[in-house]
Design a protein around this motif. Structure first.
Motif, PDB file in Angstrom:
ATOM      1  N   ILE A 151      -2.489  -7.265  -6.436  1.00 17.75           N
ATOM      2  CA  ILE A 151      -3.069  -8.038  -5.327  1.00 17.75           C
ATOM      3  C   ILE A 151      -2.612  -7.386  -4.032  1.00 17.75           C
ATOM      4  O   ILE A 151      -1.456  -6.985  -3.905  1.00 17.75           O
ATOM      5  CB  ILE A 151      -2.601  -9.508  -5.353  1.00 17.75           C
ATOM      6  CG1 ILE A 151      -3.189 -10.214  -6.565  1.00 17.75           C
ATOM      7  CG2 ILE A 151      -3.050 -10.236  -4.071  1.00 17.75           C
ATOM      8  CD1 ILE A 151      -2.983 -11.717  -6.533  1.00 17.75           C
ATOM      9  N   GLU A 152      -3.542  -7.277  -3.085  1.00 16.32           N
ATOM     10  CA  GLU A 152      -3.205  -6.652  -1.801  1.00 16.32           C
ATOM     11  C   GLU A 152      -3.145  -7.728  -0.726  1.00 16.32           C
ATOM     12  O   GLU A 152      -4.184  -8.222  -0.269  1.00 16.32           O
ATOM     13  CB  GLU A 152      -4.264  -5.593  -1.466  1.00 16.32           C
ATOM     14  CG  GLU A 152      -3.962  -4.851  -0.183  1.00 16.32           C
ATOM     15  CD  GLU A 152      -4.989  -3.753   0.089  1.00 16.32           C
ATOM     16  OE1 GLU A 152      -5.437  -3.080  -0.863  1.00 16.32           O
ATOM     17  OE2 GLU A 152      -5.350  -3.583   1.264  1.00 16.32           O
ATOM     18  N   PRO A 153      -1.950  -8.131  -0.304  1.00 19.35           N
ATOM     19  CA  PRO A 153      -1.849  -9.211   0.673  1.00 19.35           C
ATOM     20  C   PRO A 153      -2.384  -8.820   2.051  1.00 19.35           C
ATOM     21  O   PRO A 153      -2.287  -7.667   2.462  1.00 19.35           O
ATOM     22  CB  PRO A 153      -0.331  -9.480   0.782  1.00 19.35           C
ATOM     23  CG  PRO A 153       0.316  -8.728  -0.314  1.00 19.35           C
ATOM     24  CD  PRO A 153      -0.616  -7.615  -0.690  1.00 19.35           C
ATOM     25  N   LEU A 178       0.913  -3.160  -1.269  1.00 21.16           N
ATOM     26  CA  LEU A 178       1.300  -3.559   0.086  1.00 21.16           C
ATOM     27  C   LEU A 178       0.772  -2.579   1.118  1.00 21.16           C
ATOM     28  O   LEU A 178       0.864  -1.359   0.919  1.00 21.16           O
ATOM     29  CB  LEU A 178       2.826  -3.650   0.171  1.00 21.16           C
ATOM     30  CG  LEU A 178       3.385  -4.707  -0.777  1.00 21.16           C
ATOM     31  CD1 LEU A 178       4.881  -4.518  -0.977  1.00 21.16           C
ATOM     32  CD2 LEU A 178       3.075  -6.103  -0.261  1.00 21.16           C
ATOM     33  N   GLU A 179       0.208  -3.119   2.186  1.00 21.24           N
ATOM     34  CA  GLU A 179      -0.373  -2.264   3.233  1.00 21.24           C
ATOM     35  C   GLU A 179       0.329  -2.539   4.566  1.00 21.24           C
ATOM     36  O   GLU A 179       0.498  -3.688   4.974  1.00 21.24           O
ATOM     37  CB  GLU A 179      -1.874  -2.561   3.351  1.00 21.24           C
ATOM     38  CG  GLU A 179      -2.531  -1.805   4.491  1.00 21.24           C
ATOM     39  CD  GLU A 179      -4.054  -1.806   4.407  1.00 21.24           C
ATOM     40  OE1 GLU A 179      -4.610  -1.818   3.282  1.00 21.24           O
ATOM     41  OE2 GLU A 179      -4.689  -1.798   5.463  1.00 21.24           O
ATOM     42  N   THR A 180       0.692  -1.457   5.242  1.00 19.54           N
ATOM     43  CA  THR A 180       1.478  -1.585   6.475  1.00 19.54           C
ATOM     44  C   THR A 180       0.799  -2.454   7.529  1.00 19.54           C
ATOM     45  O   THR A 180       1.401  -3.355   8.097  1.00 19.54           O
ATOM     46  CB  THR A 180       1.712  -0.192   7.096  1.00 19.54           C
ATOM     47  OG1 THR A 180       2.004   0.718   6.055  1.00 19.54           O
ATOM     48  CG2 THR A 180       2.839  -0.235   8.109  1.00 19.54           C
ATOM     49  N   ASN A 181      -0.475  -2.176   7.780  1.00 19.39           N
ATOM     50  CA  ASN A 181      -1.162  -2.910   8.850  1.00 19.39           C
ATOM     51  C   ASN A 181      -1.327  -4.387   8.484  1.00 19.39           C
ATOM     52  O   ASN A 181      -1.330  -5.257   9.358  1.00 19.39           O
ATOM     53  CB  ASN A 181      -2.527  -2.265   9.117  1.00 19.39           C
ATOM     54  CG  ASN A 181      -3.005  -2.436  10.552  1.00 19.39           C
ATOM     55  OD1 ASN A 181      -3.849  -1.680  11.024  1.00 19.39           O
ATOM     56  ND2 ASN A 181      -2.499  -3.430  11.268  1.00 19.39           N
ATOM     57  N   HIS A 182      -1.419  -4.679   7.182  1.00 23.67           N
ATOM     58  CA  HIS A 182      -1.496  -6.082   6.755  1.00 23.67           C
ATOM     59  C   HIS A 182      -0.146  -6.768   6.945  1.00 23.67           C
ATOM     60  O   HIS A 182      -0.077  -7.937   7.338  1.00 23.67           O
ATOM     61  CB  HIS A 182      -1.921  -6.176   5.290  1.00 23.67           C
ATOM     62  CG  HIS A 182      -3.283  -5.619   5.015  1.00 23.67           C
ATOM     63  ND1 HIS A 182      -3.822  -5.544   3.754  1.00 23.67           N
ATOM     64  CD2 HIS A 182      -4.220  -5.103   5.854  1.00 23.67           C
ATOM     65  CE1 HIS A 182      -5.037  -5.028   3.813  1.00 23.67           C
ATOM     66  NE2 HIS A 182      -5.299  -4.735   5.076  1.00 23.67           N
ATOM     67  N   ALA A 183       0.930  -6.029   6.657  1.00 23.64           N
ATOM     68  CA  ALA A 183       2.273  -6.587   6.844  1.00 23.64           C
ATOM     69  C   ALA A 183       2.474  -6.978   8.299  1.00 23.64           C
ATOM     70  O   ALA A 183       2.931  -8.083   8.608  1.00 23.64           O
ATOM     71  CB  ALA A 183       3.332  -5.572   6.417  1.00 23.64           C
ATOM     72  N   ILE A 211       1.307   1.293  -2.511  1.00 25.84           N
ATOM     73  CA  ILE A 211       1.167   0.996  -1.079  1.00 25.84           C
ATOM     74  C   ILE A 211      -0.132   1.570  -0.521  1.00 25.84           C
ATOM     75  O   ILE A 211      -0.591   2.635  -0.944  1.00 25.84           O
ATOM     76  CB  ILE A 211       2.373   1.474  -0.233  1.00 25.84           C
ATOM     77  CG1 ILE A 211       2.450   2.982  -0.117  1.00 25.84           C
ATOM     78  CG2 ILE A 211       3.677   0.916  -0.781  1.00 25.84           C
ATOM     79  CD1 ILE A 211       3.459   3.437   0.953  1.00 25.84           C
ATOM     80  N   ASP A 212      -0.705   0.833   0.421  1.00 24.53           N
ATOM     81  CA  ASP A 212      -1.788   1.350   1.246  1.00 24.53           C
ATOM     82  C   ASP A 212      -1.124   1.801   2.537  1.00 24.53           C
ATOM     83  O   ASP A 212      -0.671   0.976   3.348  1.00 24.53           O
ATOM     84  CB  ASP A 212      -2.856   0.275   1.509  1.00 24.53           C
ATOM     85  CG  ASP A 212      -3.929   0.281   0.427  1.00 24.53           C
ATOM     86  OD1 ASP A 212      -3.739   0.975  -0.591  1.00 24.53           O
ATOM     87  OD2 ASP A 212      -4.954  -0.401   0.611  1.00 24.53           O
ATOM     88  N   ALA A 213      -1.036   3.121   2.696  1.00 19.50           N
ATOM     89  CA  ALA A 213      -0.279   3.698   3.811  1.00 19.50           C
ATOM     90  C   ALA A 213      -1.179   3.802   5.032  1.00 19.50           C
ATOM     91  O   ALA A 213      -2.234   4.449   4.993  1.00 19.50           O
ATOM     92  CB  ALA A 213       0.242   5.079   3.409  1.00 19.50           C
ATOM     93  N   PHE A 223      -3.793   6.421   1.244  1.00 20.80           N
ATOM     94  CA  PHE A 223      -4.095   6.382   2.681  1.00 20.80           C
ATOM     95  C   PHE A 223      -5.311   5.509   2.973  1.00 20.80           C
ATOM     96  O   PHE A 223      -6.432   6.004   3.085  1.00 20.80           O
ATOM     97  CB  PHE A 223      -4.285   7.794   3.238  1.00 20.80           C
ATOM     98  CG  PHE A 223      -2.992   8.552   3.301  1.00 20.80           C
ATOM     99  CD1 PHE A 223      -1.993   8.167   4.180  1.00 20.80           C
ATOM    100  CD2 PHE A 223      -2.759   9.612   2.447  1.00 20.80           C
ATOM    101  CE1 PHE A 223      -0.774   8.838   4.218  1.00 20.80           C
ATOM    102  CE2 PHE A 223      -1.545  10.291   2.480  1.00 20.80           C
ATOM    103  CZ  PHE A 223      -0.559   9.895   3.363  1.00 20.80           C
ATOM    104  N   ASP A 224      -5.058   4.199   3.095  1.00 23.14           N
ATOM    105  CA  ASP A 224      -6.132   3.306   3.522  1.00 23.14           C
ATOM    106  C   ASP A 224      -6.183   3.402   5.052  1.00 23.14           C
ATOM    107  O   ASP A 224      -5.748   2.510   5.777  1.00 23.14           O
ATOM    108  CB  ASP A 224      -5.847   1.875   3.050  1.00 23.14           C
ATOM    109  CG  ASP A 224      -7.049   0.976   3.273  1.00 23.14           C
ATOM    110  OD1 ASP A 224      -8.026   1.452   3.856  1.00 23.14           O
ATOM    111  OD2 ASP A 224      -6.992  -0.196   2.866  1.00 23.14           O
ATOM    112  N   ALA A 225      -6.708   4.517   5.521  1.00 22.54           N
ATOM    113  CA  ALA A 225      -6.645   4.849   6.952  1.00 22.54           C
ATOM    114  C   ALA A 225      -7.895   5.625   7.330  1.00 22.54           C
ATOM    115  O   ALA A 225      -8.488   6.321   6.507  1.00 22.54           O
ATOM    116  CB  ALA A 225      -5.394   5.679   7.237  1.00 22.54           C
TER     117      ALA A 225
HETATM  118 CO    CO Z   1      -5.984  -1.655   1.922  1.00 20.58          CO
END
Ligand code: CO
Ligand code: XUL
Length: 435
Positions: free
Chosen positions: A229-231, A265-270, A293-295, A336-338
């Motif tokens: 799951i990606e919060p 876990l994705e940085t921008n979501h955090a 991680i989604d970086a 890299f979700d970027a």
């Molecule tokens: Co993402």
């Protein structure tokens, strides 16, 4: 060949001024007994890199992509596969990730969409076999089509739930067929805009039913990769049910899903959730739920999900400290979700962007490993909690003390003296020694 002027990106070392070379990412270099390649498991996302066109709410796309013919046809999708694998190979990225609708066009019926997806998946499989590049994870896009305006698994309309189930079934089959190592659920529109019109409990029960069906089907077809799951706390909905790591873990426990799920876990979501990425990684990690991680990174001055490439060494060092602490990413990766900025419209910008992200993570890995090797930080933390290592602390930690015993203890002792300074500034200086 779509990029004849670009050779495979090679490691040239920190002194290199070549913008198309790695200065830190040296795939074979060993760090803590493992190659950088195996630590990072870098992955390129299909949606931004192959489908991003630079459009924003104020204007149409700007990206120049000479291989695009302007149609959403299967032919165009098949040509994109060739371009994508040339990019992955030249970047030395061992993995990629997709949504079903990134790789193949949605048809005019469910059957046609399935057929389109299968046709493109065949080509993806051939390219994987030819190049050795692997699928990190697949996911179904359950948020773009208007049918999903109220959500998918949490829609008020049972037929929408059924449609989403059909899409996930197919996407699980394709992910398995392509050897995908994980399967991701990002919340899409699973959340609400307004509680006046929402039965939150019913929606959460439905979401759990949906996940259990996915678990059952994965068992049936022999897909063994973990579900992730990606919060994310908001965007597109005001409140996304999977708001952060803690909320996701609570949901998974409440609905008996813990054995099958970890977190992506994705940085921008955090940061949208008001946490640092290090917080999310540590929270998931100490509960055995750190999956992948989604970086990316947000922007300090903008409050939304800007999905920029990560280039900040403090950020990547903190990520790698947490990841190494919890034993690595397992079947996950650094995905890299970027996306490149709207103004970075040329194809070559896709290379600059990934090179920067890969180098930043490689540098973060090396810094984190150096900090761990010296051990000053960890011995400070150990020392800070050392009062717990005595007889009383051990009794409490092992569940053998009571309020009455502690009352008697303090009656005799009188006062709890503050023992150590937190030394935050000293530790921040310590981290700076390594950068
Ligand atoms: Co993402
Ligand atoms: C959206 C997001 C998604 C997921 C996959 O913010 O991060 O791209 O990673 O659905």
């Amino acid at each position: 060949m779509y990029f004849p002027e670009i050779n495979r990106i090679e490691y040239e070392g920190p002194q290199s001024k070549n913008p198309l070379a790695f200065r830190w990412y040296n795939p074979d270099e060993m760090v803590e007994g493992k190659s950088m390649r195996d630590h990072m498991r870098f992955s390129v996302v299909y949606w931004h890199t192959m489908r991003g066109d630079g459009s924003d709410p104020f204007g149409v796309g700007t990206a120049v992509r000479p291989w695009e013919d302007g149609t959403d046809s299967v032919d165009n999708a098949l040509r994109r596969v060739e371009v994508a694998f040339e990019i992955f190979e030249k970047l030395q990225a061992p993995f990629y990730a997709f949504h079903d609708r990134d790789v193949a066009p949605e048809g005019s019926s469910l059957a046609e969409s399935h057929a389109n997806f299968e046709r493109v998946a065949k080509s993806l499989k051939e390219h994987q076999q030819k190049t050795g590049i692997q699928l990190l994870w697949g996911t179904a896009n359950l948020f773009s089509n208007p049918r999903y305006m109220h959500g998918a698994a949490t829609s008020c309309n049972v037929d929408v739930f059924a449609y989403a189930a059909a899409q996930v079934k197919k996407c699980l089959e394709v992910t398995k067929e392509l050897g995908g190592q994980n399967y991701v659920f990002w919340g899409g529109r699973e959340g609400y805009q307004n509680l006046y019109n929402t039965d939150m409990q019913r929606e959460l029960d439905h979401l759990a039913r949906f996940f259990h069906m996915a678990v059952d089907y994965a068992k049936q077809i022999g897909f063994s990769g973990p579900f992730l799951i990606e919060p994310k706390p908001k965007e597109p909905t005001k409140h996304q049910y999977d708001s952060d790591a803690a909320a996701c873990l609570n949901f998974l426990r409440a609905y008996d899903l813990m054995p099958y799920f970890k977190l992506n876990l994705e940085t921008n979501h955090a940061t949208l959730a008001g946490h640092t990425m290090m917080h999310e990684l540590d929270y998931a990690g100490h509960q055995g739920a750190l999956g992948s991680i989604d970086a990316n990174t947000g922007d300090l001055l903008l409050g939304w999900d800007t999905d920029q490439f990560p280039t900040d060494y403090y950020l990547t060092t903190q990520c790698m400290l947490a990841i190494l602490k919890h034993g690595g990413l397992g079947s996950g990766g650094v995905n890299f979700d970027a996306k490149v900025r709207r103004e970075s419209f040329e194809p070559i910008d896709l290379f600059h962007a990934h090179i920067g992200g890969m180098d930043a993570f490689a540098r973060g890995l090396k810094i984190a490993a150096a900090i761990r090797a010296d051990g000053e930080l960890s011995s400070f933390v150990q020392q800070r909690y050392s009062s717990w290592d005595g007889e009383l602390g051990q009794k409490i930690e092992s569940g053998q003390s009571s309020l009455a015993e502690l009352e008697a203890y303090m009656m005799q002792k009188g006062e709890a003296q503050p023992n150590t300074s937190g030394r935050q500034e000293m530790l921040e200086n310590l981290i700076n020694r390594y950068l």
